[in-house]
Scaffold this motif. Sequence first.
Motif, PDB file in Angstrom:
ATOM      1  N   GLU A 220     111.468  32.907 -34.577  1.00 30.18           N
ATOM      2  CA  GLU A 220     111.650  31.732 -33.716  1.00 30.18           C
ATOM      3  C   GLU A 220     110.432  30.815 -33.696  1.00 30.18           C
ATOM      4  OE1 GLU A 220     114.316  30.548 -32.025  1.00 30.18           O
ATOM      5  OE2 GLU A 220     115.467  32.130 -33.010  1.00 30.18           O
ATOM      6  N   HIS A 221     109.242  31.374 -33.829  1.00 30.43           N
ATOM      7  CA  HIS A 221     108.025  30.566 -33.711  1.00 30.43           C
ATOM      8  C   HIS A 221     107.614  29.912 -35.038  1.00 30.43           C
ATOM      9  CE1 HIS A 221     106.564  34.486 -35.057  1.00 30.43           C
ATOM     10  NE2 HIS A 221     105.556  33.829 -35.579  1.00 30.43           N
ATOM     11  N   VAL A 222     108.418  30.080 -36.082  1.00 30.40           N
ATOM     12  CA  VAL A 222     108.101  29.498 -37.390  1.00 30.40           C
ATOM     13  C   VAL A 222     109.098  28.384 -37.690  1.00 30.40           C
ATOM     14  CG1 VAL A 222     107.942  29.949 -39.868  1.00 30.40           C
ATOM     15  CG2 VAL A 222     107.112  31.651 -38.248  1.00 30.40           C
ATOM     16  N   ASP A 223     108.569  27.178 -37.912  1.00 30.11           N
ATOM     17  CA  ASP A 223     109.411  26.045 -38.307  1.00 30.11           C
ATOM     18  C   ASP A 223     109.521  26.022 -39.826  1.00 30.11           C
ATOM     19  OD1 ASP A 223     109.766  25.107 -35.696  1.00 30.11           O
ATOM     20  OD2 ASP A 223     107.879  24.002 -35.766  1.00 30.11           O
ATOM     21  N   VAL A 224     110.734  25.795 -40.330  1.00 31.58           N
ATOM     22  CA  VAL A 224     110.990  25.780 -41.767  1.00 31.58           C
ATOM     23  C   VAL A 224     111.397  24.371 -42.168  1.00 31.58           C
ATOM     24  CG1 VAL A 224     112.359  26.762 -43.636  1.00 31.58           C
ATOM     25  CG2 VAL A 224     111.785  28.163 -41.639  1.00 31.58           C
ATOM     26  N   GLU A 225     110.746  23.866 -43.202  1.00 31.71           N
ATOM     27  CA  GLU A 225     111.075  22.532 -43.715  1.00 31.71           C
ATOM     28  C   GLU A 225     111.251  22.630 -45.227  1.00 31.71           C
ATOM     29  OE1 GLU A 225     109.040  18.127 -44.253  1.00 31.71           O
ATOM     30  OE2 GLU A 225     107.917  19.733 -43.277  1.00 31.71           O
ATOM     31  N   VAL A 226     112.443  22.294 -45.698  1.00 32.88           N
ATOM     32  CA  VAL A 226     112.697  22.285 -47.135  1.00 32.88           C
ATOM     33  C   VAL A 226     112.371  20.886 -47.629  1.00 32.88           C
ATOM     34  CG1 VAL A 226     114.404  22.625 -48.947  1.00 32.88           C
ATOM     35  CG2 VAL A 226     114.464  24.052 -46.889  1.00 32.88           C
ATOM     36  N   ARG A 227     111.280  20.775 -48.354  1.00 32.02           N
ATOM     37  CA  ARG A 227     110.833  19.462 -48.828  1.00 32.02           C
ATOM     38  C   ARG A 227     111.504  19.073 -50.140  1.00 32.02           C
ATOM     39  NH1 ARG A 227     104.720  18.070 -47.324  1.00 32.02           N
ATOM     40  NH2 ARG A 227     105.105  18.004 -45.106  1.00 32.02           N
ATOM     41  N   GLU A 228     111.776  20.079 -50.953  1.00 32.03           N
ATOM     42  CA  GLU A 228     112.380  19.794 -52.255  1.00 32.03           C
ATOM     43  C   GLU A 228     113.252  20.986 -52.623  1.00 32.03           C
ATOM     44  OE1 GLU A 228     110.906  19.177 -56.867  1.00 32.03           O
ATOM     45  OE2 GLU A 228     109.434  19.443 -55.291  1.00 32.03           O
ATOM     46  N   ALA A 229     114.515  20.753 -52.817  1.00 36.15           N
ATOM     47  CA  ALA A 229     115.479  21.758 -53.275  1.00 36.15           C
ATOM     48  C   ALA A 229     116.835  21.073 -53.361  1.00 36.15           C
ATOM     49  CB  ALA A 229     115.543  22.951 -52.326  1.00 36.15           C
TER      50      ALA A 229
END
Length: 174
Positions: free
Chosen positions: A115-124
């Motif tokens: 929960e405390h980790v933000d995930v951002e897919v920048r390229e895929a």
Amino acid sequence: MKLTTSDNRRGMTRDGFTLMELMIVVTLLVILTGIVSPVFSGTMRDLRSDNSVRKLVSIMEYAQTRAVTDAAEYRVFIAPEDRQYWLEKSTIYDGTAVQFERVFDRLIEDTVFPEHVDVEVREARQFRGQRVFFVSFFPNGMCDEATIRFADRETHDRMEVSVRGSKIVWERDE
């Protein structure tokens, strides 16, 4: 407690600790615990963040190996909003139609980001216009290009997984 005779004025000595000595030791232990606990709790948060990124990298490496071994395309799907990722394998039906099925293996499980980790897919590659992304791993050992960033809200650490050609690299931003 053992009582023995002695030549001192009381005539007896006691082997053991006094109440005052026990209170001093307990007080020192409480103080040390208070000092050390925040250090270890921060370390545990760091380990949870690192572990979640390492699990993703591990599944990607597994997908790459299985793609070569099975001569089939594998995809690692990432759903940042749902905080999860999973593995799928291509299957050929009727000699031409390709369909992907989720891999259920004892080594692979559906995984959820903390929960405390933000995930951002920048390229895929994006899956059919949804907010789900995937990285393909091909039978020749190559894979799609992708960049996934992680930000830990508690420790403010930033990590990045990059997939280029046939390499999967994980690094921490300083």
